[in-house]
Structures are given as C-alpha cells and as structure tokens.
Design a protein around this motif. Structure first.
Motif, PDB file in Angstrom:
ATOM      1  N   GLU A  79       4.021  -8.648  -7.662  1.00  0.00           N
ATOM      2  CA  GLU A  79       4.278  -7.228  -7.862  1.00  0.00           C
ATOM      3  C   GLU A  79       5.277  -6.754  -6.798  1.00  0.00           C
ATOM      4  O   GLU A  79       5.032  -6.933  -5.603  1.00  0.00           O
ATOM      5  CB  GLU A  79       2.983  -6.420  -7.760  1.00  0.00           C
ATOM      6  N   PRO A  80       6.378  -6.138  -7.185  1.00  0.00           N
ATOM      7  CA  PRO A  80       7.379  -5.727  -6.195  1.00  0.00           C
ATOM      8  C   PRO A  80       6.900  -4.545  -5.360  1.00  0.00           C
ATOM      9  O   PRO A  80       6.262  -3.621  -5.867  1.00  0.00           O
ATOM     10  CB  PRO A  80       8.587  -5.336  -7.043  1.00  0.00           C
ATOM     11  N   THR A  81       7.206  -4.592  -4.082  1.00  0.00           N
ATOM     12  CA  THR A  81       6.865  -3.474  -3.205  1.00  0.00           C
ATOM     13  C   THR A  81       7.768  -2.291  -3.522  1.00  0.00           C
ATOM     14  O   THR A  81       8.910  -2.442  -3.944  1.00  0.00           O
ATOM     15  CB  THR A  81       6.990  -3.857  -1.729  1.00  0.00           C
ATOM     16  N   ARG A  82       7.221  -1.082  -3.264  1.00  0.00           N
ATOM     17  CA  ARG A  82       7.957   0.153  -3.556  1.00  0.00           C
ATOM     18  C   ARG A  82       8.126   1.027  -2.317  1.00  0.00           C
ATOM     19  O   ARG A  82       8.618   2.149  -2.414  1.00  0.00           O
ATOM     20  CB  ARG A  82       7.211   0.936  -4.646  1.00  0.00           C
ATOM     21  N   ALA A  83       7.713   0.523  -1.177  1.00  0.00           N
ATOM     22  CA  ALA A  83       7.804   1.271   0.082  1.00  0.00           C
ATOM     23  C   ALA A  83       7.670   0.262   1.216  1.00  0.00           C
ATOM     24  O   ALA A  83       7.302  -0.898   0.993  1.00  0.00           O
ATOM     25  CB  ALA A  83       6.693   2.323   0.156  1.00  0.00           C
ATOM     26  N   PRO A  84       7.954   0.666   2.444  1.00  0.00           N
ATOM     27  CA  PRO A  84       7.786  -0.263   3.571  1.00  0.00           C
ATOM     28  C   PRO A  84       6.335  -0.745   3.693  1.00  0.00           C
ATOM     29  O   PRO A  84       5.388  -0.026   3.352  1.00  0.00           O
ATOM     30  CB  PRO A  84       8.201   0.577   4.778  1.00  0.00           C
ATOM     31  N   ILE A  85       6.177  -1.959   4.199  1.00  0.00           N
ATOM     32  CA  ILE A  85       4.845  -2.541   4.377  1.00  0.00           C
ATOM     33  C   ILE A  85       4.887  -3.534   5.524  1.00  0.00           C
ATOM     34  O   ILE A  85       5.920  -4.180   5.758  1.00  0.00           O
ATOM     35  CB  ILE A  85       4.356  -3.229   3.078  1.00  0.00           C
ATOM     36  N   VAL A  86       3.774  -3.650   6.255  1.00  0.00           N
ATOM     37  CA  VAL A  86       3.611  -4.679   7.271  1.00  0.00           C
ATOM     38  C   VAL A  86       2.228  -5.320   7.111  1.00  0.00           C
ATOM     39  O   VAL A  86       1.314  -4.708   6.543  1.00  0.00           O
ATOM     40  CB  VAL A  86       3.781  -4.145   8.710  1.00  0.00           C
ATOM     41  N   PHE A  87       2.106  -6.539   7.626  1.00  0.00           N
ATOM     42  CA  PHE A  87       0.867  -7.301   7.521  1.00  0.00           C
ATOM     43  C   PHE A  87       0.427  -7.772   8.899  1.00  0.00           C
ATOM     44  O   PHE A  87       1.255  -8.193   9.714  1.00  0.00           O
ATOM     45  CB  PHE A  87       1.065  -8.532   6.621  1.00  0.00           C
ATOM     46  N   HIS A  88      -0.891  -7.737   9.121  1.00  0.00           N
ATOM     47  CA  HIS A  88      -1.504  -8.307  10.324  1.00  0.00           C
ATOM     48  C   HIS A  88      -2.467  -9.418   9.897  1.00  0.00           C
ATOM     49  O   HIS A  88      -3.381  -9.174   9.090  1.00  0.00           O
ATOM     50  CB  HIS A  88      -2.302  -7.244  11.089  1.00  0.00           C
TER      51      HIS A  88
ATOM     52  N   LEU B 231      -1.650  -3.201  -2.935  1.00  0.00           N
ATOM     53  CA  LEU B 231      -1.571  -2.693  -4.303  1.00  0.00           C
ATOM     54  C   LEU B 231      -1.252  -1.203  -4.333  1.00  0.00           C
ATOM     55  O   LEU B 231      -0.606  -0.726  -5.273  1.00  0.00           O
ATOM     56  CB  LEU B 231      -2.875  -2.981  -5.044  1.00  0.00           C
ATOM     57  N   CYS B 232      -1.675  -0.467  -3.340  1.00  0.00           N
ATOM     58  CA  CYS B 232      -1.304   0.945  -3.257  1.00  0.00           C
ATOM     59  C   CYS B 232       0.191   1.099  -2.994  1.00  0.00           C
ATOM     60  O   CYS B 232       0.799   2.103  -3.373  1.00  0.00           O
ATOM     61  CB  CYS B 232      -2.104   1.647  -2.165  1.00  0.00           C
TER      62      CYS B 232
END
Length: 220
Positions: A148-157, A125-126
């Motif tokens: 909610e669309p992402t606005r920056a790079p993100i990764v998940f573990h 959410l951040c």
C-alpha cells in the motif's frame, strides 16, 4: 492529566483517553494502543504527548468486541489481547482511528498518528488509507501491507533484538519504503513501555526525541 471522553465512530460510541496540551499547541495525535488496551501505560504516553504540546486521543480499539478492557503484560493477558485484536481486525480499528482523527481535524488541528505494537502496524495503515503523518513503533504485522503506498511522511522504530520483527521484515520495509527513516535500537519488542520486560530507557528516550522532531516538522 487526561480524561475519558466519548467518540462517535462507524462502529458505535467508543471511549477515548484525551490529553490536552500544556503550553502552546503543536497539533494533535491519534495514539493507537498495543494489544493490551488503553491501559495505564497508553494513558501515560498520551499524557506525555499532551505535555509536549499535542492534543492526544487514544481510542479504545477493542470497544466493538469488549469495551473498557485493560490488560497486563503476562502471557495470559497477551493471549487474550491477541484474541481481541483478531476479533476487531485491521479495518475496524483503522475506521475507529479515522473517527478520532476527524474529531481532531474538525477542531482545526493538524493531526498525525502514533502507534505501538499492534498500533504500530495500524499507524502505517492510517498513513496509507487516511493520509496521516505516522510514527510506527515495532509494528510486527505491517509486512503484508507494504504494497500500500504511503500518502504522508512516516518513520519506523524497531528493536534489533525483537524476535517478532526479524531482519528480513526490516529489510522488506526498506525495500518498499526507501525514503522512510527506519531507526534500529539495541532493544527488544516493547522497548518504549516501562512495564514490559524489554523496556530500554536509552532507546525509548532517543525514539521519543526522534518522534517529537518528526511531528514538529510533519505537523507544522
């Protein structure tokens, strides 16, 4: 070794654990807690990110309801942590995280966010609401927000043996975020925390290296 500092937020003053970088600065991170508070484990993770070169702030997200609480990992503490999480809610927690990010950005630091468990969903959410590069560790409550669309790079573990995040939840992440790296580990929930039964050192080490590689690129 970090120390406590005060953070002004839309919900009043909040204590935050702050770790300074050792060696050259690589940027800054907001570190978002599990449902157990900014306890010994979260403080040690903040200190480790400091040792890796990141100014790190871990705000006490429970502060609007019960400040300065640190919980263990037994069933009673988990139940209490769940009550506090629900009482604070997502919106207030994100606003507190945003205040921490603004503090770091005001210092001229490129800032990302990393979160664990509840904090993993908050990290997402951040990203969508604050535009922060994010790393999400085993966030079990993200699925309802995947629109909610992402606005920056993100990764998940994620842990493959995490009962709180079934395969269909991981598939939902892949469908909603086809360009986001989603890493799976032969581990359960909380595999990064050495104080939890599902701690898995090999998975934690690999996820740590991937996290540092991500922020080295996203905050350069």
């Amino acid at each position: 070794m970090g120390q406590w500092t005060d953070l002004d937020t839309p919900h009043g003053p909040v204590a935050a654990w702050r770790a300074e970088p050792t060696g050259p600065s690589r940027g800054a991170l907001v570190l978002l807690q599990e449902i157990f508070g900014v306890n010994e484990h979260i403080r040690s993770v903040a200190d480790r990110f400091g040792q890796a070169g990141y100014t790190t702030l871990a705000p006490d997200l429970f502060a609007p309801v019960q400040p300065h609480i640190e919980l263990g990992y037994g069933s009673e503490d988990a139940a209490r942590g769940g009550e506090l999480r629900n009482a604070v809610g997502f919106d207030r927690a994100v606003e507190i995280a945003g205040a921490a990010a603004h503090r770091l950005q005001d210092e001229g630091l490129r800032t990302g966010v990393v979160g664990y468990c509840w904090g993993g969903s908050l990290a997402f959410l951040c990203n969508t609401r604050l535009g922060l590069p994010a790393v999400s560790y085993y966030g079990a409550r993200t699925v309802p927000f995947l629109g909610e669309p992402t606005r920056a790079p993100i990764v998940f573990h994620f842990g493959e043996r995490d009962a709180s995040i079934p395969p269909e939840a991981i598939d939902a992440h892949r469908a909603a975020l086809p360009n986001a790296p989603i890493y799976l580990y032969n581990a359960g929930h909380g595999f990064n925390c050495e104080l939890r039964p599902d701690y898995h050192a090999d998975s934690a080490d690999v996820a740590w290296r991937r996290t540092l590689d991500f922020f080295a690129d996203a905050l350069k």
